[in-house]
Design an enzyme around this catalytic site. Structure first.
Site, PDB file in Angstrom:
ATOM      1  N   ASP A   1      48.002 -21.216  53.388  1.00 22.69           N
ATOM      2  CA  ASP A   1      47.140 -22.073  52.575  1.00 22.69           C
ATOM      3  C   ASP A   1      46.644 -21.242  51.379  1.00 22.69           C
ATOM      4  O   ASP A   1      47.153 -20.132  51.122  1.00 22.69           O
ATOM      5  CB  ASP A   1      46.020 -22.711  53.402  1.00 22.69           C
ATOM      6  CG  ASP A   1      44.904 -21.756  53.802  1.00 22.69           C
ATOM      7  OD1 ASP A   1      45.018 -20.541  53.502  1.00 22.69           O
ATOM      8  OD2 ASP A   1      43.924 -22.206  54.423  1.00 22.69           O
TER       9      ASP A   1
ATOM     10  N   CYS B   1      46.377 -18.034  56.909  1.00 25.81           N
ATOM     11  CA  CYS B   1      45.246 -18.807  56.397  1.00 25.81           C
ATOM     12  C   CYS B   1      44.037 -17.865  56.416  1.00 25.81           C
ATOM     13  O   CYS B   1      44.207 -16.646  56.501  1.00 25.81           O
ATOM     14  CB  CYS B   1      45.025 -20.089  57.212  1.00 25.81           C
ATOM     15  SG  CYS B   1      44.617 -19.849  58.944  1.00 25.81           S
TER      16      CYS B   1
ATOM     17  N   THR C   1      41.616 -17.403  58.675  1.00 30.88           N
ATOM     18  CA  THR C   1      41.347 -16.783  59.978  1.00 30.88           C
ATOM     19  C   THR C   1      42.575 -16.650  60.874  1.00 30.88           C
ATOM     20  O   THR C   1      42.516 -15.965  61.902  1.00 30.88           O
ATOM     21  CB  THR C   1      40.353 -17.656  60.762  1.00 30.88           C
ATOM     22  OG1 THR C   1      40.940 -18.961  60.895  1.00 30.88           O
ATOM     23  CG2 THR C   1      39.020 -17.760  60.051  1.00 30.88           C
TER      24      THR C   1
ATOM     25  N   HIS D   1      55.120  -9.881  75.928  1.00 33.38           N
ATOM     26  CA  HIS D   1      54.752 -10.738  77.062  1.00 33.38           C
ATOM     27  C   HIS D   1      54.979 -12.223  76.789  1.00 33.38           C
ATOM     28  O   HIS D   1      55.351 -12.959  77.696  1.00 33.38           O
ATOM     29  CB  HIS D   1      53.272 -10.546  77.417  1.00 33.38           C
ATOM     30  CG  HIS D   1      52.984  -9.254  78.105  1.00 33.38           C
ATOM     31  ND1 HIS D   1      51.928  -9.103  78.980  1.00 33.38           N
ATOM     32  CD2 HIS D   1      53.602  -8.040  78.051  1.00 33.38           C
ATOM     33  CE1 HIS D   1      51.904  -7.853  79.436  1.00 33.38           C
ATOM     34  NE2 HIS D   1      52.905  -7.192  78.870  1.00 33.38           N
TER      35      HIS D   1
ATOM     36  N   HIS E   1      57.846 -12.160  82.852  1.00 31.32           N
ATOM     37  CA  HIS E   1      57.294 -13.081  81.855  1.00 31.32           C
ATOM     38  C   HIS E   1      58.158 -14.321  81.644  1.00 31.32           C
ATOM     39  O   HIS E   1      57.672 -15.338  81.156  1.00 31.32           O
ATOM     40  CB  HIS E   1      57.098 -12.363  80.523  1.00 31.32           C
ATOM     41  CG  HIS E   1      56.254 -11.137  80.640  1.00 31.32           C
ATOM     42  ND1 HIS E   1      54.915 -11.189  80.975  1.00 31.32           N
ATOM     43  CD2 HIS E   1      56.574  -9.822  80.525  1.00 31.32           C
ATOM     44  CE1 HIS E   1      54.436  -9.955  81.043  1.00 31.32           C
ATOM     45  NE2 HIS E   1      55.427  -9.119  80.781  1.00 31.32           N
TER      46      HIS E   1
HETATM   47  O1  LIG Z   1      41.583 -21.971  60.174  1.00 31.11           O
HETATM   48  C1  LIG Z   1      41.473 -22.348  59.002  1.00 31.11           C
HETATM   49  C2  LIG Z   1      41.670 -21.424  57.879  1.00 31.11           C
HETATM   50  O2  LIG Z   1      40.940 -20.243  58.033  1.00 31.11           O
HETATM   51  C3  LIG Z   1      41.457 -21.993  56.478  1.00 31.11           C
HETATM   52  O3  LIG Z   1      42.019 -21.048  55.619  1.00 31.11           O
HETATM   53  C4  LIG Z   1      40.014 -22.250  56.082  1.00 31.11           C
HETATM   54  O4  LIG Z   1      39.359 -23.114  56.989  1.00 31.11           O
HETATM   55  C5  LIG Z   1      39.930 -22.835  54.657  1.00 31.11           C
HETATM   56  O5  LIG Z   1      38.589 -22.883  54.279  1.00 31.11           O
HETATM   57  P1  LIG Z   1      38.133 -23.246  52.795  1.00 31.11           P
HETATM   58  O6  LIG Z   1      38.458 -24.673  52.580  1.00 31.11           O
HETATM   59  O7  LIG Z   1      36.648 -22.988  52.804  1.00 31.11           O
HETATM   60  O8  LIG Z   1      38.859 -22.353  51.850  1.00 31.11           O
END
Ligand SMILES: O=C[C@H](O)[C@H](O)[C@H](O)COP(=O)(O)O
Length: 153
Positions: free
Chosen positions: A9, A66, A68, A99, A134
């Site tokens: 993203d 992304c 997180t 695993h 596994h």
């Molecule tokens: O899990 C979701 C991701 O970390 C996204 O990158 C995040 O939620 C995007 O946030 P924002 O719209 O504040 O940039």
């Protein structure tokens, strides 16, 4: 040549663009599925492209970035045959392969730097599944995926 598809993203865009080039230079066949700028987008739109390709065996591995690594991981794990994990250090990356035979790596672009990302991705791509004990656990995951009613799985 291992086929790797990659997407992000807006929060992972700069890392993704650089990483895609670095992987191609390291001999991987890379398909970059976007996003193509740091304009805000919705991570499910990009995670589903990568997870779909891995699920259909059009790519051996997928990489998603992304903020997180959580949202993309939630999306990717909805696809049959996809085993996605959000990893942020070398131990998790290694164990995810040995695993869990993880085939989609979800990275937290907001939390780790460029150099660490490169090290984690190269280690993840180079680490094999251990198999053995596994295997049966992964078969049980497939059984759960194939359950007509998950509540009875
Ligand atoms: O899990 C979701 C991701 O970390 C996204 O990158 C995040 O939620 C995007 O946030 P924002 O719209 O504040 O940039």
């Amino acid at each position: 040549m291992m086929k790797v598809c990659i997407a992000s993203d807006h929060r992972g865009y700069h890392i993704k663009a650089r990483l895609a080039q670095a992987l191609a230079q390291n001999g991987f066949e890379v398909s970059d599925e976007g996003t193509d700028s740091d304009e805000p987008v919705d991570y499910p739109d990009y995670a589903k492209i990568v997870a779909g390709k891995v699920s259909r065996h059009e790519a051996e591995r997928g990489i998603l970035i992304c903020g997180t690594g959580i949202g993309t991981c939630i999306v990717a794990n909805k696809f049959p045959g996809v085993r996605a994990a959000s990893c942020y250090d070398e131990v998790l990356v290694e164990i995810s392969r040995r695993h869990n035979n993880v085939n989609v790596l979800c990275l937290p672009g907001d939390l780790i730097g460029d150099r660490q990302i490169d090290d984690l991705v190269l280690k993840w791509l180079a680490t094999d599944f251990d198999g053995g004990r596994h295997e049966n656990r992964l078969k049980k995951i497939v059984d759960i995926e194939n359950s007509p009613n998950l509540a009875d799985a």
